[in-house]
Design an enzyme around this catalytic site. Structure first.
Site, PDB file in Angstrom:
ATOM      1  N   LYS A 126      -4.950 -19.590  42.132  1.00  0.00           N
ATOM      2  CA  LYS A 126      -3.568 -19.650  41.487  1.00  0.00           C
ATOM      3  C   LYS A 126      -2.303 -20.214  42.428  1.00  0.00           C
ATOM      4  CE  LYS A 126      -2.954 -21.491  37.062  1.00  0.00           C
ATOM      5  NZ  LYS A 126      -4.094 -21.774  36.266  1.00  0.00           N
ATOM      6  N   ASP A 166      -1.464 -27.793  36.296  1.00  0.00           N
ATOM      7  CA  ASP A 166      -1.859 -26.343  35.833  1.00  0.00           C
ATOM      8  C   ASP A 166      -0.140 -26.917  34.743  1.00  0.00           C
ATOM      9  OD1 ASP A 166      -2.038 -23.469  34.225  1.00  0.00           O
ATOM     10  OD2 ASP A 166       0.263 -23.347  34.448  1.00  0.00           O
TER      11      ASP A 166
HETATM   12  P1  NDP Z   1       2.197 -29.442  30.893  1.00  0.00           P
HETATM   13  O1  NDP Z   1       2.510 -28.781  31.656  1.00  0.00           O
HETATM   14  O2  NDP Z   1       1.193 -30.188  30.468  1.00  0.00           O
HETATM   15  O3  NDP Z   1       2.741 -28.581  28.704  1.00  0.00           O
HETATM   16  C1  NDP Z   1       2.821 -26.760  28.534  1.00  0.00           C
HETATM   17  C2  NDP Z   1       4.126 -27.035  27.362  1.00  0.00           C
HETATM   18  O4  NDP Z   1       4.223 -25.398  27.082  1.00  0.00           O
HETATM   19  C3  NDP Z   1       4.666 -28.011  27.018  1.00  0.00           C
HETATM   20  O5  NDP Z   1       5.354 -27.968  25.721  1.00  0.00           O
HETATM   21  C4  NDP Z   1       5.844 -26.099  27.760  1.00  0.00           C
HETATM   22  O6  NDP Z   1       7.593 -27.513  27.026  1.00  0.00           O
HETATM   23  C5  NDP Z   1       5.746 -25.832  27.065  1.00  0.00           C
HETATM   24  N1  NDP Z   1       5.709 -24.787  27.311  1.00  0.00           N
HETATM   25  C6  NDP Z   1       5.961 -24.091  29.079  1.00  0.00           C
HETATM   26  N2  NDP Z   1       6.855 -23.369  29.328  1.00  0.00           N
HETATM   27  C7  NDP Z   1       7.589 -22.573  27.845  1.00  0.00           C
HETATM   28  C8  NDP Z   1       8.175 -21.910  28.006  1.00  0.00           C
HETATM   29  N3  NDP Z   1       8.752 -20.832  28.859  1.00  0.00           N
HETATM   30  N4  NDP Z   1       8.959 -21.121  26.362  1.00  0.00           N
HETATM   31  C9  NDP Z   1       7.662 -21.844  25.810  1.00  0.00           C
HETATM   32  N5  NDP Z   1       7.595 -23.264  25.621  1.00  0.00           N
HETATM   33  C10 NDP Z   1       6.967 -23.428  27.120  1.00  0.00           C
HETATM   34  O7  NDP Z   1       1.041 -27.938  30.950  1.00  0.00           O
HETATM   35  P2  NDP Z   1      -0.797 -26.957  30.175  1.00  0.00           P
HETATM   36  O8  NDP Z   1      -0.062 -28.196  28.511  1.00  0.00           O
HETATM   37  O9  NDP Z   1      -0.959 -27.458  31.130  1.00  0.00           O
HETATM   38  O10 NDP Z   1      -0.343 -25.937  30.020  1.00  0.00           O
HETATM   39  C11 NDP Z   1      -0.287 -25.279  29.079  1.00  0.00           C
HETATM   40  C12 NDP Z   1      -0.786 -24.231  29.146  1.00  0.00           C
HETATM   41  O11 NDP Z   1      -2.533 -23.776  28.692  1.00  0.00           O
HETATM   42  C13 NDP Z   1      -0.626 -22.617  30.206  1.00  0.00           C
HETATM   43  O12 NDP Z   1      -0.795 -20.989  29.476  1.00  0.00           O
HETATM   44  C14 NDP Z   1      -1.613 -23.735  31.218  1.00  0.00           C
HETATM   45  O13 NDP Z   1      -1.699 -21.463  31.695  1.00  0.00           O
HETATM   46  C15 NDP Z   1      -2.469 -23.427  30.166  1.00  0.00           C
HETATM   47  N6  NDP Z   1      -3.949 -23.771  30.727  1.00  0.00           N
HETATM   48  C16 NDP Z   1      -3.924 -24.789  31.778  1.00  0.00           C
HETATM   49  C17 NDP Z   1      -4.912 -25.173  32.100  1.00  0.00           C
HETATM   50  C18 NDP Z   1      -5.222 -26.819  32.014  1.00  0.00           C
HETATM   51  O14 NDP Z   1      -6.501 -27.890  32.515  1.00  0.00           O
HETATM   52  N7  NDP Z   1      -3.747 -27.923  31.985  1.00  0.00           N
HETATM   53  C19 NDP Z   1      -6.288 -25.125  31.594  1.00  0.00           C
HETATM   54  C20 NDP Z   1      -6.194 -23.629  30.753  1.00  0.00           C
HETATM   55  C21 NDP Z   1      -5.080 -23.146  30.230  1.00  0.00           C
HETATM   56  P3  NDP Z   1       8.376 -27.498  27.450  1.00  0.00           P
HETATM   57  O15 NDP Z   1       8.307 -29.467  27.930  1.00  0.00           O
HETATM   58  O16 NDP Z   1       9.792 -27.053  27.384  1.00  0.00           O
HETATM   59  O17 NDP Z   1       8.842 -26.876  29.048  1.00  0.00           O
HETATM   60  O1  2IT Z   2      -5.454 -21.731  33.956  1.00  0.00           O
HETATM   61  C1  2IT Z   2      -6.346 -22.779  34.406  1.00  0.00           C
HETATM   62  O2  2IT Z   2      -7.537 -22.871  34.021  1.00  0.00           O
HETATM   63  C2  2IT Z   2      -5.795 -24.485  34.272  1.00  0.00           C
HETATM   64  N1  2IT Z   2      -4.557 -24.669  34.797  1.00  0.00           N
HETATM   65  C3  2IT Z   2      -7.124 -24.843  35.291  1.00  0.00           C
HETATM   66  C4  2IT Z   2      -7.653 -24.573  37.021  1.00  0.00           C
HETATM   67  C5  2IT Z   2      -8.323 -25.312  37.503  1.00  0.00           C
HETATM   68  O3  2IT Z   2      -8.987 -25.366  38.287  1.00  0.00           O
HETATM   69  O4  2IT Z   2      -9.395 -27.246  36.859  1.00  0.00           O
END
Ligand code: NDP
Ligand code: 2IT
Length: 445
Positions: A126, A166
């Site tokens: 990461k 992420d």
């Molecule tokens: P984005 O940046 O697209 O969206 C993040 C969302 O979460 C936004 O709505 C944001 O709101 C909110 N958020 C972030 N930080 C906080 C906080 N401290 N408190 C409250 N709300 C918060 O990210 P992703 O959708 O890609 O990621 C979301 C989660 O999923 C994370 O935990 C990530 O690690 C996990 N994840 C992502 C993957 C991927 O492929 N993208 C894969 C697997 C897991 P705001 O705009 O107000 O900050």
């Molecule tokens: O938390 C996760 O699994 C991710 N943010 C996706 C990682 C990736 O390499 O696609």
């Protein structure tokens, strides 16, 4: 925790002070894998657990850049290459002001096990930076990404380490990062990053994959209990990449998703979240979720509100770590919730997990439930390696099959270890064995 694991746990705390998120992620795994040590004594002899808890490599670097007003800005960049027993390091980059070593290490540690569960050849890593993209112009984002890559490029590669997105890193950022990598190395190395745009080596379904995969996993959890998503009221926290596509797939499978959020508050839409409006605000305009209520007359925005107070049968935390606590868990139970599946990484506090499991609510831990994103990243790597591009339908079928397979493995393992239906134990044990076996086979490295 098994008494054989207690000294390892204490040692992890002592040598990684001030890293509460990392401690939390390690503890959750150590609390469940004790029974494996009795069946597989070679893992203890070879100190596999101690080795897994120590990253293979940690890189921390300065990221200087200039904002639009000409002011110099300094951020801190990270890449923690945690484990490469199963393949090149793989995992996302997070750009968020809260990023620190503890958060990157917890995410990297989780990623080892998640990636193992996919059954695809990827190790765990990461990275990210304490950079806040909010309110930054496109040019500022580009300059930041370029400066970040000036250091990162020397550590990554299609056979070494393959970053992706992420929080705060989507296809725009991956585009700038890829462009700079290509320029610095003079190599068109498609497989060095995943989540790329479709016009230069990206894969169909990668954008949707984490959210879709989460709902495929949820469908299996519900099926195991004789339930389905049809007509279930669902609440999804966040409104970013994972949340948007979890909502889309849940709706496609017949659920009614009535609320989603960002860090400012949540919107409640009694008619169900409108996908076109949500995508327009979040993906096109990049605005706050409060704007959604302006487009939908019946929707209401609750500034500072707690989304878990919205009554639902299914809760999908898709925002960030520790966003659902024991009090929220009690509220969900009181309101008749039957399933919680983690789209985010570690969004449910340990107390909340215990509360939900004690109430016999189906609980899908992130390392199993949100593995569809990284799995589809591995499919993107496959397509890049053979210079191919698969159709949306074919790739989505592969994703669905991978999620069903993860569910099957996790469920079977939970039964084998006398914890039927405990997906936390099932996921941790199944994943641990997949990483431990090649580590033993490869000797002391
Ligand atoms: P984005 O940046 O697209 O969206 C993040 C969302 O979460 C936004 O709505 C944001 O709101 C909110 N958020 C972030 N930080 C906080 C906080 N401290 N408190 C409250 N709300 C918060 O990210 P992703 O959708 O890609 O990621 C979301 C989660 O999923 C994370 O935990 C990530 O690690 C996990 N994840 C992502 C993957 C991927 O492929 N993208 C894969 C697997 C897991 P705001 O705009 O107000 O900050
Ligand atoms: O938390 C996760 O699994 C991710 N943010 C996706 C990682 C990736 O390499 O696609």
């Amino acid at each position: 925790m098994d008494e054989r694991l207690l000294p390892i746990w204490r040692h992890v705390i002592a040598r990684n002070p001030g890293e509460p998120e990392f401690h939390q992620a390690v503890r959750e795994v150590l609390e469940t894998i004790g029974p494996v040590l009795s069946k597989r004594p070679e893992f203890a002899r070879q100190k596999i657990i101690e080795r897994i808890c120590e990253p293979e490599r940690q890189i921390i670097f300065r990221v200087p850049w200039e904002d639009d007003s000409g002011e110099v800005q300094i951020n801190r960049g990270f890449r923690v290459e945690f484990n490469s027993a199963l393949g090149p390091y793989k995992g996302g980059l997070r750009f968020h002001p809260s990023v620190n070593l503890s958060i990157i290490k917890f995410l990297g540690f989780e990623q080892i096990f998640k990636n193992a569960l996919t059954g695809l050849p990827i190790g765990g890593a990461k990275g990210g930076a304490d950079f806040d993209p909010k309110g930054r112009s496109d040019r500022e984002i580009m300059r930041f990404c370029q400066s970040f890559m000036i250091e990162l490029y020397r550590h990554i590669g299609e056979y070494t380490d393959v970053p992706a997105g992420d929080i705060g890193v989507g296809s725009r950022e991956i585009g700038y990062l890829f462009g700079q990598y290509k320029r610095l190395t003079n190599r068109y190395e498609s497989g060095v990053l995943t989540g790329k745009g479709l016009s230069y080596g990206g894969a169909l379904v990668r954008k949707e994959a984490t959210g879709y995969g989460l709902v495929f996993f949820l469908r299996e959890m519900l099926k195991a209990r004789g339930e389905s998503l049809k007509r279930k009221t669902c609440v999804v926290s966040g409104s970013g990449n994972v949340a948007i596509y979890a909502i889309e797939k849940a709706q496609q499978l017949g659920a009614q998703v009535v609320a989603c959020s960002d860090s400012g508050g949540y919107v409640y839409d009694p008619d169900g979240i409108d996908m076109a409006a949500l995508k327009e605000i979040k993906e096109v305009q990049r605005k706050r979720i409060s704007e959604y209520a302006k487009l939908r007359p019946k929707a209401k925005y609750h500034p500072g509100g707690n989304i878990w107070e919205v009554p639902c049968q299914i809760a999908l935390p898709c925002a960030t770590q520790n966003e659902l606590n024991a009090r929220d868990a009690a509220t969900l139970i009181k309101n008749g919730c039957i399933a919680v599946a983690e789209g985010a990484n570690m969004p449910t506090t340990p107390e909340a997990v215990r509360t939900l499991m004690a109430a016999r609510i189906a609980f899908g831990p992130g390392k199993a439930a949100n593995a569809g994103g990284v799995a589809t990243s591995a499919l993107e790597m496959q397509q890049n390696a053979c210079r191919d591009a698969w159709s949306f339908e074919f790739t989505e079928q592969r994703l669905a099959a991978i999620m069903e397979n993860i569910h099957r493995q996790v469920h079977q393992t939970s039964e084998e270890y006398g914890a039927s239906g405990d997906y936390v134990t099932g996921a941790n044990i199944a994943a641990f064995i997949k990483v431990a076996e090649p580590m033993v086979a490869m000797g002391l490295i």
